[in-house]
Scaffold this active site. Structure first.
Site, short mmCIF file in Angstrom:
data_model
loop_
_atom_site.label_atom_id
_atom_site.label_comp_id
_atom_site.label_asym_id
_atom_site.label_seq_id
_atom_site.Cartn_x
_atom_site.Cartn_y
_atom_site.Cartn_z
N ASP A 23 0.80 -1.24 0.00
CA ASP A 23 0.00 0.00 0.00
C ASP A 23 0.83 1.29 0.00
O ASP A 23 0.48 2.27 0.67
CB ASP A 23 -0.95 0.01 1.20
CG ASP A 23 -1.82 -1.23 1.29
OD1 ASP A 23 -1.85 -2.02 0.32
OD2 ASP A 23 -2.46 -1.43 2.33
N LYS B 198 -7.31 -4.13 -2.95
CA LYS B 198 -7.93 -4.77 -1.79
C LYS B 198 -8.68 -3.77 -0.94
O LYS B 198 -8.41 -2.57 -0.98
CB LYS B 198 -6.86 -5.46 -0.93
CG LYS B 198 -5.85 -4.52 -0.25
CD LYS B 198 -4.78 -5.31 0.49
CE LYS B 198 -3.77 -4.42 1.17
NZ LYS B 198 -4.30 -3.70 2.34
N CYS C 259 -2.17 -2.67 8.03
CA CYS C 259 -2.07 -3.61 6.91
C CYS C 259 -0.78 -4.43 6.95
O CYS C 259 -0.80 -5.64 6.71
CB CYS C 259 -2.18 -2.84 5.59
SG CYS C 259 -3.78 -2.03 5.37
#
Length: 207
Positions: A26, A93, A125
């Site tokens: 991310d 996601k 995450c």
């Protein structure tokens, strides 16, 4: 290699390109101004993706809800045009862990046992990804100068939590040299130049 030798190698967290993959969690545009010491995370991610490319081990990327948080930061990659290709697949996601069904299937197909993690946020995450991988019996190495959160305290607690659960904490430079193992490695000169260039950049975690 005997089972005893394999167990011994895993117990000390040694790295080898043959069984390693780099996971980039991310590292997206929308987060750039929000994350503690994000420029160092971006620089370190670029270094690690450069090392992965030089030593020929796979890179896997996730993006959290791309529609809202935007694409992966191009500066974080050795070769931005690789992002989203078969060389550097990207998995969108909403789940916090990188281990969505689609991404998990891809990781299984790689047949790797060791995962290097960089990205954000360390306490959400990235941590959930590390715990999922550890639970599956994999070796997990957290590149400490390549992970962060919005709050430094969250980052610190996440690093402690992941280490206490069995993840190895290391630095980008340490991982790079361990992956080569020797100055006789055929890619030593190329990786050493990457190290030199990376060291010329400011590492905000040294402050």
């Amino acid at each position: 290699m005997s089972l005893a030798a394999t167990a011994s190698r895993r117990a000390v967290g040694k790295l080898s390109p043959s069984n390693t993959a780099l996971l980039v969690c991310d590292v997206q545009e929308r987060f750039r101004p929000l994350i503690h010491k994000m420029e160092t995370v971006v620089n370190t991610t670029k270094f690690m993706t450069s090392v992965a490319k030089e030593l020929n081990f796979p890179i896997v990327v996730t993006q959290q809800y791309t529609k809202v948080f935007g694409p992966t930061i191009p500066d974080a990659f050795a070769d931005p045009k690789d992002i989203g290709t078969s060389l550097v697949p990207v998995f969108d996601k909403k789940k916090f862990s990188m281990l969505t069904e689609e991404c998990s299937q891809h990781l299984t197909s790689l047949n790797k046992t060791t995962f290097l993690l960089v990205g954000i946020e360390a306490h959400v995450c990235l941590q959930q990804t590390a715990l999922d991988l550890l639970e599956q019996g994999h070796d997990v190495h957290i590149i400490a100068d390549g992970v962060s959160s919005q709050q430094s305290y969250d980052r610190e607690m996440a690093l402690r939590r992941m280490e206490s659960c069995g993840a190895w904490l290391t630095t980008a430079q340490s991982a790079a040299f361990m992956l080569m193992g020797s100055a006789d490695h055929p890619n030593f000169k190329a990786v050493s130049k990457l190290v030199k260039d990376h060291m010329a950049l400011k590492n905000e975690f040294n402050e």
